[in-house]
Design a protein around this motif. Structure first.
Motif, PDB file in Angstrom:
ATOM      1  N   LEU B  20      39.741  70.298  68.065  1.00 25.14           N
ATOM      2  CA  LEU B  20      40.056  71.713  68.214  1.00 25.14           C
ATOM      3  C   LEU B  20      40.433  71.956  69.667  1.00 25.14           C
ATOM      4  O   LEU B  20      39.672  71.628  70.570  1.00 25.14           O
ATOM      5  CB  LEU B  20      38.846  72.584  67.857  1.00 25.14           C
ATOM      6  CG  LEU B  20      38.262  72.444  66.446  1.00 25.14           C
ATOM      7  CD1 LEU B  20      37.015  73.296  66.304  1.00 25.14           C
ATOM      8  CD2 LEU B  20      39.275  72.838  65.392  1.00 25.14           C
ATOM      9  N   VAL B  21      41.614  72.530  69.887  1.00 21.81           N
ATOM     10  CA  VAL B  21      42.058  72.809  71.255  1.00 21.81           C
ATOM     11  C   VAL B  21      42.261  74.310  71.422  1.00 21.81           C
ATOM     12  O   VAL B  21      43.007  74.929  70.671  1.00 21.81           O
ATOM     13  CB  VAL B  21      43.390  72.072  71.564  1.00 21.81           C
ATOM     14  CG1 VAL B  21      43.818  72.356  72.999  1.00 21.81           C
ATOM     15  CG2 VAL B  21      43.248  70.588  71.348  1.00 21.81           C
ATOM     16  N   GLY B  22      41.592  74.899  72.412  1.00 21.13           N
ATOM     17  CA  GLY B  22      41.756  76.336  72.628  1.00 21.13           C
ATOM     18  C   GLY B  22      40.948  76.798  73.812  1.00 21.13           C
ATOM     19  O   GLY B  22      40.027  76.103  74.250  1.00 21.13           O
ATOM     20  N   THR B  23      41.247  77.987  74.317  1.00 20.90           N
ATOM     21  CA  THR B  23      40.559  78.471  75.518  1.00 20.90           C
ATOM     22  C   THR B  23      39.232  79.153  75.205  1.00 20.90           C
ATOM     23  O   THR B  23      38.379  79.267  76.074  1.00 20.90           O
ATOM     24  CB  THR B  23      41.440  79.482  76.275  1.00 20.90           C
ATOM     25  OG1 THR B  23      41.943  80.442  75.340  1.00 20.90           O
ATOM     26  CG2 THR B  23      42.593  78.791  76.962  1.00 20.90           C
ATOM     27  N   ASP B  24      39.053  79.605  73.971  1.00 21.32           N
ATOM     28  CA  ASP B  24      37.824  80.330  73.651  1.00 21.32           C
ATOM     29  C   ASP B  24      36.758  79.358  73.148  1.00 21.32           C
ATOM     30  O   ASP B  24      36.761  78.974  71.979  1.00 21.32           O
ATOM     31  CB  ASP B  24      38.129  81.402  72.596  1.00 21.32           C
ATOM     32  CG  ASP B  24      36.968  82.370  72.407  1.00 21.32           C
ATOM     33  OD1 ASP B  24      35.815  81.996  72.705  1.00 21.32           O
ATOM     34  OD2 ASP B  24      37.223  83.503  71.962  1.00 21.32           O
ATOM     35  N   GLU B  25      35.861  78.958  74.031  1.00 18.74           N
ATOM     36  CA  GLU B  25      34.890  77.930  73.662  1.00 18.74           C
ATOM     37  C   GLU B  25      33.886  78.389  72.627  1.00 18.74           C
ATOM     38  O   GLU B  25      33.502  77.624  71.745  1.00 18.74           O
ATOM     39  CB  GLU B  25      34.165  77.436  74.923  1.00 18.74           C
ATOM     40  CG  GLU B  25      35.061  76.538  75.748  1.00 18.74           C
ATOM     41  CD  GLU B  25      34.538  76.300  77.152  1.00 18.74           C
ATOM     42  OE1 GLU B  25      35.349  75.953  78.020  1.00 18.74           O
ATOM     43  OE2 GLU B  25      33.330  76.465  77.367  1.00 18.74           O
ATOM     44  N   LEU B  67      43.463  65.068  62.817  1.00 18.31           N
ATOM     45  CA  LEU B  67      44.079  66.397  62.750  1.00 18.31           C
ATOM     46  C   LEU B  67      43.764  67.151  64.037  1.00 18.31           C
ATOM     47  O   LEU B  67      42.638  67.130  64.524  1.00 18.31           O
ATOM     48  CB  LEU B  67      43.522  67.171  61.537  1.00 18.31           C
ATOM     49  CG  LEU B  67      43.909  68.649  61.369  1.00 18.31           C
ATOM     50  CD1 LEU B  67      45.404  68.793  61.134  1.00 18.31           C
ATOM     51  CD2 LEU B  67      43.140  69.267  60.209  1.00 18.31           C
ATOM     52  N   ILE B  68      44.782  67.800  64.585  1.00 16.74           N
ATOM     53  CA  ILE B  68      44.564  68.635  65.777  1.00 16.74           C
ATOM     54  C   ILE B  68      44.868  70.086  65.407  1.00 16.74           C
ATOM     55  O   ILE B  68      45.941  70.378  64.874  1.00 16.74           O
ATOM     56  CB  ILE B  68      45.472  68.219  66.945  1.00 16.74           C
ATOM     57  CG1 ILE B  68      45.235  66.753  67.312  1.00 16.74           C
ATOM     58  CG2 ILE B  68      45.226  69.110  68.151  1.00 16.74           C
ATOM     59  CD1 ILE B  68      45.989  66.298  68.543  1.00 16.74           C
ATOM     60  N   ALA B  69      43.904  70.954  65.654  1.00 17.13           N
ATOM     61  CA  ALA B  69      44.097  72.378  65.378  1.00 17.13           C
ATOM     62  C   ALA B  69      44.131  73.130  66.704  1.00 17.13           C
ATOM     63  O   ALA B  69      43.163  73.127  67.449  1.00 17.13           O
ATOM     64  CB  ALA B  69      42.978  72.909  64.491  1.00 17.13           C
ATOM     65  N   PHE B  70      45.280  73.727  67.018  1.00 15.31           N
ATOM     66  CA  PHE B  70      45.417  74.520  68.239  1.00 15.31           C
ATOM     67  C   PHE B  70      45.041  75.960  67.945  1.00 15.31           C
ATOM     68  O   PHE B  70      45.571  76.560  67.024  1.00 15.31           O
ATOM     69  CB  PHE B  70      46.858  74.472  68.756  1.00 15.31           C
ATOM     70  CG  PHE B  70      47.224  73.146  69.342  1.00 15.31           C
ATOM     71  CD1 PHE B  70      47.935  72.216  68.605  1.00 15.31           C
ATOM     72  CD2 PHE B  70      46.849  72.826  70.643  1.00 15.31           C
ATOM     73  CE1 PHE B  70      48.269  70.985  69.146  1.00 15.31           C
ATOM     74  CE2 PHE B  70      47.180  71.598  71.194  1.00 15.31           C
ATOM     75  CZ  PHE B  70      47.883  70.673  70.436  1.00 15.31           C
ATOM     76  N   MET B  71      44.132  76.493  68.737  1.00 19.35           N
ATOM     77  CA  MET B  71      43.658  77.849  68.489  1.00 19.35           C
ATOM     78  C   MET B  71      44.280  78.821  69.482  1.00 19.35           C
ATOM     79  O   MET B  71      44.178  78.636  70.693  1.00 19.35           O
ATOM     80  CB  MET B  71      42.124  77.874  68.590  1.00 19.35           C
ATOM     81  CG  MET B  71      41.510  76.970  67.526  1.00 19.35           C
ATOM     82  SD  MET B  71      39.763  76.648  67.766  1.00 19.35           S
ATOM     83  CE  MET B  71      39.060  78.224  67.421  1.00 19.35           C
ATOM     84  N   ILE B  72      44.971  79.834  68.955  1.00 17.70           N
ATOM     85  CA  ILE B  72      45.623  80.828  69.787  1.00 17.70           C
ATOM     86  C   ILE B  72      45.059  82.204  69.446  1.00 17.70           C
ATOM     87  O   ILE B  72      44.972  82.562  68.273  1.00 17.70           O
ATOM     88  CB  ILE B  72      47.149  80.837  69.549  1.00 17.70           C
ATOM     89  CG1 ILE B  72      47.742  79.481  69.951  1.00 17.70           C
ATOM     90  CG2 ILE B  72      47.815  81.959  70.334  1.00 17.70           C
ATOM     91  CD1 ILE B  72      49.192  79.327  69.585  1.00 17.70           C
ATOM     92  N   ASN B  73      44.698  82.956  70.476  1.00 17.87           N
ATOM     93  CA  ASN B  73      44.210  84.311  70.281  1.00 17.87           C
ATOM     94  C   ASN B  73      45.338  85.274  70.647  1.00 17.87           C
ATOM     95  O   ASN B  73      45.814  85.284  71.774  1.00 17.87           O
ATOM     96  CB  ASN B  73      42.996  84.542  71.193  1.00 17.87           C
ATOM     97  CG  ASN B  73      42.335  85.886  70.938  1.00 17.87           C
ATOM     98  OD1 ASN B  73      42.887  86.741  70.240  1.00 17.87           O
ATOM     99  ND2 ASN B  73      41.153  86.069  71.482  1.00 17.87           N
ATOM    100  N   SER B  79      45.889  82.151  76.182  1.00 14.79           N
ATOM    101  CA  SER B  79      45.594  81.136  75.176  1.00 14.79           C
ATOM    102  C   SER B  79      46.891  80.527  74.651  1.00 14.79           C
ATOM    103  O   SER B  79      46.965  79.330  74.379  1.00 14.79           O
ATOM    104  CB  SER B  79      44.762  81.711  74.025  1.00 14.79           C
ATOM    105  OG  SER B  79      45.520  82.629  73.273  1.00 14.79           O
ATOM    106  N   LEU B  80      47.944  81.355  74.530  1.00 12.53           N
ATOM    107  CA  LEU B  80      49.237  80.831  74.071  1.00 12.53           C
ATOM    108  C   LEU B  80      49.830  79.883  75.103  1.00 12.53           C
ATOM    109  O   LEU B  80      50.293  78.792  74.767  1.00 12.53           O
ATOM    110  CB  LEU B  80      50.212  81.988  73.810  1.00 12.53           C
ATOM    111  CG  LEU B  80      51.635  81.577  73.445  1.00 12.53           C
ATOM    112  CD1 LEU B  80      51.659  80.908  72.087  1.00 12.53           C
ATOM    113  CD2 LEU B  80      52.579  82.780  73.441  1.00 12.53           C
TER     114      LEU B  80
END
Lengths: 271, 177
Positions: B20-25, B67-73, B79-80
């Motif tokens: 999981l990749v994203g800025t919101d931990e 699998l890589i899931a990119f998380m965007i808020n 985050s984008l």
């Protein structure tokens, strides 16, 4: 923007006031020819509403006068409907003052560049989808409820998203201002517990305009990419100095020398 | 700095790994917990990162990422931008069905700082599914966890006859035909 006779004084009165924005659904059987009649009916309605709960003799004139008039010069395109101004004036209650009417509340309806919408509006409907109010909230509620009842329409508060605020920041920065330019200020809200934190970012108007001039490719045209680039430059400048990512916060207020806007739906036009 | 590659390591028997990749931990943590709570018959490794590339020194102990899931808020432009920067540190083979975008925050339109178009373009550009999920809501978080698990099983090759390449055919709208 139109070829009508513009009354500069009337338009000038709209400036330097804070307006709360509402979105209005099309009005049924609204007629520009009946403005005098509407003024009479609305005056009576406002007086009646204000008297509710007061032990006042029926028929006693509280000195409230409502006028509806048209505002020329506020159309985006020729197909737009003419703007309508509603004003509530109260006569001075003191006997020795001459009976001059003081405007205590103003509201105006307009439709700006609603070409696509106007094509699909059925007959009998008037599309004045934007309403701006200045003055006591109680008057806004009374006037709003009269219009809703009389023309079967609905008023709702219009909020402005961060995306739209960014567009305003870019467009207003690009405007030429002759007089002294106030600083351009952007306010960001940071979601924090327990209370949110506000960051205010002030930029010299000249610097902001210089930046926008390098970003904008075609004068008179603004694209989403240009708005994004403009904002990204401001964000990275801020990050370089303060190590804070403004792009992770929410833009809530934009203030330039031309105008200011807040996400709650309040705007003020200065020039 | 090492590129994450989909086929440079041997798979482990009956297990799969998702990144999981994203800025919101905190959001990543919640989603990871929801995934772990789901009933499954294989061993799962959940890795979280704020951005790519991943630190090179831990590369040898990291399993193969399936699998890589990119998380965007949508409420955070940051985050984008973070995801866009991370995408350039990936091996192109990942975009054959082993990447997806999780978009959260669309529910509050008046708080959105990211345009819808930007997100759609991202999905089209990288040929990967874009899943809109309000991860703040527990029900949607559980549903998203279930979807990710399903996708992960396919990406890890646990489903005979079904390959991750099929995901791109699911994304084609019938209007495109």
């Amino acid at each position: 923007s139109s070829t009508e006779n513009v009354d500069p004084q009337k338009i000038a009165f709209l400036l330097r006031k804070q307006w709360t924005l509402y979105s209005v659904t099309p009005m049924y059987k609204f007629s520009y020819g009946n403005l005098k009649e509407y003024s009479r009916l609305l005056s009576a309605f406002v007086a009646a509403e204000k008297q509710k709960g007061l032990a006042v003799e029926v028929g006693n004139d509280l000195g409230i006068k409502v006028t509806l008039s048209t505002l020329l010069g506020l159309k985006g395109t020729d197909q737009d409907q003419v703007a309508v101004l509603v004003q509530i004036a109260s006569r001075s209650q003191l006997p020795f003052e001459n009976a001059e009417n003081k405007v205590v509340w103003s509201g105006w309806f307009c439709c700006i560049s609603g070409d696509d919408l106007l094509e699909s509006v059925p007959e009998d409907f008037t599309c004045l989808s934007l309403f701006l109010a200045n003055g006591a909230e109680s008057y806004t509620a009374i006037v709003g409820s009269w219009f809703q009842k009389t023309f079967d329409c609905y008023f709702s508060r219009l909020t402005i998203s961060p995306l739209n605020l960014a567009w305003m920041a870019a467009m207003w920065t690009g405007c030429k201002v002759d007089s002294h330019m106030a600083a351009t200020e952007l306010v960001f809200s940071v979601p924090c517990i327990p209370q949110s934190l506000d960051i205010s970012y002030a930029i010299h108007s000249e610097d902001a305009k210089a930046l926008w001039d390098t970003v904008q490719k075609t004068p008179g045209e603004v694209t989403q990419e240009e708005v994004n680039l403009f904002m990204d430059c401001l964000y990275s400048h801020f990050h370089r100095h303060f190590k804070i990512h403004l792009s992770a916060t929410r833009l809530v207020k934009v203030s330039t020398s031309i105008a200011s806007a807040h996400c709650d739906g309040n705007i003020k036009v200065l020039d | 700095m090492s590129l994450v590659r989909p086929f440079d390591k041997l798979p482990t028997l009956n297990s799969a790994a998702i990144l999981l990749v994203g800025t919101d931990e905190s959001q990543q943590q919640q989603l990871a917990e929801a995934i772990l709570k789901e009933k499954k018959n294989f061993k799962i490794n959940i890795h979280v990162a704020t951005s790519l590339p991943l630190p090179a020194e831990r590369d040898h102990i990291r399993p193969r990422i399936d699998l890589i899931a990119f998380m965007i808020n949508m409420q955070s432009k940051h985050s984008l931008r973070n995801v866009e920067a991370s995408l350039s540190h990936m091996d192109a083979n990942f975009f054959l069905g082993k990447v997806c975008f999780l978009i959260t925050g669309v529910g509050r339109m008046n708080h959105c700082s990211v345009e819808m178009n930007a997100v759609r373009k991202l999905g089209n550009l990288y040929c990967s599914p874009v899943l809109f999920c309000e991860l703040d809501s527990e029900g949607i978080r559980v549903a998203t966890a279930q979807r990710l698990l399903r996708m992960l099983q396919i990406c890890a090759g646990h489903m005979p006859g079904v390959s991750a390449l099929f995901f791109s055919s699911l994304m084609k709208s019938s209007i495109d035909e």
